[in-house]
Design a protein around this motif. Structure first.
Motif, mmCIF file in Angstrom:
data_model
loop_
_atom_site.group_PDB
_atom_site.id
_atom_site.type_symbol
_atom_site.label_atom_id
_atom_site.label_comp_id
_atom_site.label_asym_id
_atom_site.label_seq_id
_atom_site.Cartn_x
_atom_site.Cartn_y
_atom_site.Cartn_z
ATOM 1 N N MET A 69 -10.709 -84.835 -58.589
ATOM 2 C CA MET A 69 -11.083 -83.765 -57.685
ATOM 3 C C MET A 69 -12.412 -83.185 -58.134
ATOM 4 O O MET A 69 -12.611 -82.898 -59.305
ATOM 5 N N LEU A 70 -13.293 -83.011 -57.196
ATOM 6 C CA LEU A 70 -14.599 -82.435 -57.475
ATOM 7 C C LEU A 70 -14.612 -80.998 -56.979
ATOM 8 O O LEU A 70 -14.548 -80.750 -55.776
ATOM 9 N N ALA A 71 -14.654 -80.051 -57.922
ATOM 10 C CA ALA A 71 -14.739 -78.640 -57.536
ATOM 11 C C ALA A 71 -16.093 -78.386 -56.899
ATOM 12 O O ALA A 71 -17.095 -79.003 -57.261
ATOM 13 N N ALA A 72 -16.113 -77.493 -55.937
ATOM 14 C CA ALA A 72 -17.373 -77.158 -55.270
ATOM 15 C C ALA A 72 -18.339 -76.557 -56.279
ATOM 16 O O ALA A 72 -17.967 -75.694 -57.074
ATOM 17 N N PRO A 73 -19.587 -77.015 -56.267
ATOM 18 C CA PRO A 73 -20.565 -76.428 -57.179
ATOM 19 C C PRO A 73 -20.847 -74.976 -56.815
ATOM 20 O O PRO A 73 -20.738 -74.589 -55.650
ATOM 21 N N ILE A 74 -21.183 -74.203 -57.805
ATOM 22 C CA ILE A 74 -21.543 -72.802 -57.588
ATOM 23 C C ILE A 74 -23.061 -72.747 -57.403
ATOM 24 O O ILE A 74 -23.814 -73.172 -58.285
ATOM 25 N N PRO A 75 -23.522 -72.245 -56.259
ATOM 26 C CA PRO A 75 -24.974 -72.210 -56.043
ATOM 27 C C PRO A 75 -25.663 -71.216 -56.976
ATOM 28 O O PRO A 75 -25.051 -70.260 -57.444
ATOM 29 N N ASP A 76 -26.937 -71.464 -57.232
ATOM 30 C CA ASP A 76 -27.711 -70.589 -58.112
ATOM 31 C C ASP A 76 -27.751 -69.153 -57.606
ATOM 32 O O ASP A 76 -27.824 -68.217 -58.395
ATOM 33 N N ASN A 77 -27.715 -68.986 -56.300
ATOM 34 C CA ASN A 77 -27.811 -67.643 -55.723
ATOM 35 C C ASN A 77 -26.435 -67.049 -55.406
ATOM 36 O O ASN A 77 -26.321 -66.170 -54.549
ATOM 37 N N ASP A 78 -25.397 -67.498 -56.106
ATOM 38 C CA ASP A 78 -24.048 -67.036 -55.776
ATOM 39 C C ASP A 78 -23.884 -65.540 -55.999
ATOM 40 O O ASP A 78 -23.140 -64.889 -55.272
ATOM 41 N N LYS A 79 -24.563 -64.972 -56.961
ATOM 42 C CA LYS A 79 -24.465 -63.519 -57.201
ATOM 43 C C LYS A 79 -24.943 -62.758 -55.965
ATOM 44 O O LYS A 79 -24.298 -61.813 -55.517
ATOM 45 N N GLU A 80 -26.048 -63.186 -55.387
ATOM 46 C CA GLU A 80 -26.586 -62.543 -54.186
ATOM 47 C C GLU A 80 -25.683 -62.813 -52.983
ATOM 48 O O GLU A 80 -25.472 -61.943 -52.134
ATOM 49 N N ARG A 81 -25.147 -64.042 -52.897
ATOM 50 C CA ARG A 81 -24.232 -64.380 -51.812
ATOM 51 C C ARG A 81 -22.992 -63.505 -51.860
ATOM 52 O O ARG A 81 -22.538 -62.973 -50.841
ATOM 53 N N LEU A 82 -22.457 -63.313 -53.058
ATOM 54 C CA LEU A 82 -21.275 -62.460 -53.218
ATOM 55 C C LEU A 82 -21.586 -61.010 -52.862
ATOM 56 O O LEU A 82 -20.750 -60.321 -52.264
ATOM 57 N N ALA A 83 -22.764 -60.544 -53.196
ATOM 58 C CA ALA A 83 -23.165 -59.178 -52.831
ATOM 59 C C ALA A 83 -23.218 -59.034 -51.312
ATOM 60 O O ALA A 83 -22.777 -58.015 -50.753
ATOM 61 N N ALA A 84 -23.734 -60.057 -50.618
ATOM 62 C CA ALA A 84 -23.790 -60.026 -49.154
ATOM 63 C C ALA A 84 -22.376 -60.023 -48.566
ATOM 64 O O ALA A 84 -22.098 -59.303 -47.599
ATOM 65 N N LEU A 85 -21.474 -60.806 -49.149
ATOM 66 C CA LEU A 85 -20.084 -60.830 -48.699
ATOM 67 C C LEU A 85 -19.435 -59.463 -48.903
ATOM 68 O O LEU A 85 -18.815 -58.916 -47.993
ATOM 69 N N ARG A 86 -19.594 -58.890 -50.068
ATOM 70 C CA ARG A 86 -18.958 -57.594 -50.362
ATOM 71 C C ARG A 86 -19.534 -56.474 -49.499
ATOM 72 O O ARG A 86 -18.825 -55.528 -49.147
ATOM 73 N N ALA A 87 -20.804 -56.581 -49.142
ATOM 74 C CA ALA A 87 -21.429 -55.563 -48.294
ATOM 75 C C ALA A 87 -20.799 -55.520 -46.903
ATOM 76 O O ALA A 87 -20.886 -54.498 -46.210
ATOM 77 N N LEU A 88 -20.151 -56.598 -46.481
ATOM 78 C CA LEU A 88 -19.485 -56.611 -45.176
ATOM 79 C C LEU A 88 -18.245 -55.715 -45.148
ATOM 80 O O LEU A 88 -17.743 -55.382 -44.073
ATOM 81 N N LEU A 89 -17.731 -55.373 -46.321
ATOM 82 C CA LEU A 89 -16.524 -54.536 -46.442
ATOM 83 C C LEU A 89 -15.344 -55.132 -45.663
ATOM 84 O O LEU A 89 -14.602 -54.418 -44.989
ATOM 85 N N ILE A 90 -15.177 -56.432 -45.786
ATOM 86 C CA ILE A 90 -14.134 -57.123 -45.036
ATOM 87 C C ILE A 90 -13.060 -57.736 -45.942
ATOM 88 O O ILE A 90 -11.926 -57.926 -45.523
ATOM 89 N N LEU A 91 -13.418 -58.011 -47.201
ATOM 90 C CA LEU A 91 -12.451 -58.623 -48.122
ATOM 91 C C LEU A 91 -11.232 -57.726 -48.308
ATOM 92 O O LEU A 91 -11.354 -56.507 -48.465
ATOM 93 N N ASP A 92 -10.062 -58.353 -48.302
ATOM 94 C CA ASP A 92 -8.793 -57.673 -48.565
ATOM 95 C C ASP A 92 -8.483 -56.561 -47.574
ATOM 96 O O ASP A 92 -7.773 -55.613 -47.902
ATOM 97 N N THR A 93 -8.999 -56.684 -46.350
ATOM 98 C CA THR A 93 -8.678 -55.731 -45.297
ATOM 99 C C THR A 93 -7.540 -56.292 -44.446
ATOM 100 O O THR A 93 -7.299 -57.501 -44.442
ATOM 101 N N PRO A 94 -6.844 -55.424 -43.734
ATOM 102 C CA PRO A 94 -5.732 -55.899 -42.891
ATOM 103 C C PRO A 94 -6.218 -56.826 -41.778
ATOM 104 O O PRO A 94 -7.404 -56.824 -41.426
ATOM 105 N N PRO A 95 -5.292 -57.594 -41.201
ATOM 106 C CA PRO A 95 -5.656 -58.441 -40.063
ATOM 107 C C PRO A 95 -6.258 -57.596 -38.938
ATOM 108 O O PRO A 95 -5.920 -56.423 -38.781
#
Length: 163
Positions: A1-27
């Motif tokens: 199994m080949l795990a997906a590589p982590i991109p160099d800009n993953d820290k910035e990508r994660l910041a963009a994801l968290r800024a959406l305020l959508i993680l762990d929210t109800p359906p």
């Protein structure tokens, strides 16, 4: 199994994801309806709005899967967010990157996978709209266009919610 590589800009990508305020929210009905339509339109047993966090993929909307998240390192979506367009695996059992993946060899028995990256206006892909089947499949040009449209609708909803 080949795990997906982590991109160099993953820290910035994660910041963009968290800024959406959508993680762990109800359906939310608007996300659920699009994912339910995708499952129905493509006759897929599983369809997901999957968001790729640091160590997991979390499902904001989910049809056909009991889990609410899985580990990022076994996720197909972790690979899909690195692609410029829809990532299709017609038969994961025949693909050396995925053949021995525990979600291929065991529940939920992912054989076919198509993931449309959810790329924000900032350029960061934060997740996917994905379709999963327990048998090999292909998508034709019309189906790829429909999946792209549904992905775009999800992106509009995510960015409108954030605005």
């Amino acid at each position: 199994m080949l795990a997906a590589p982590i991109p160099d800009n993953d820290k910035e990508r994660l910041a963009a994801l968290r800024a959406l305020l959508i993680l762990d929210t109800p359906p939310e009905e608007r996300f659920d309806k699009i994912v339910q339509f995708a499952a129905s339109e493509f006759d897929m047993p599983i369809a997901l709005l999957s968001l790729i966090d640091e160590n997991r993929q979390w499902f904001k909307a989910n049809v056909g899967l009991d889990a609410c998240e899985t580990a990022r390192d076994i996720s197909f979506c972790g690979h899909a967010i690195l692609q410029p367009d829809i990532f299709v695996i017609p038969d994961a059992r025949a693909d050396e990157r995925f053949a021995d993946n525990p979600i291929v060899t065991g529940e939920p028995y992912v054989i076919f996978y198509a993931g449309a990256p959810l790329k924000l206006a900032s350029g960061f892909a934060v997740g996917t709209l994905c379709l999963i089947d327990h048998k090999p499949r292909q998508l034709d040009a019309t189906e790829m266009a429909i999946l792209t449209t549904l992905r775009d609708l999800l992106l509009e909803e995510m960015e409108a919610k954030h605005a």
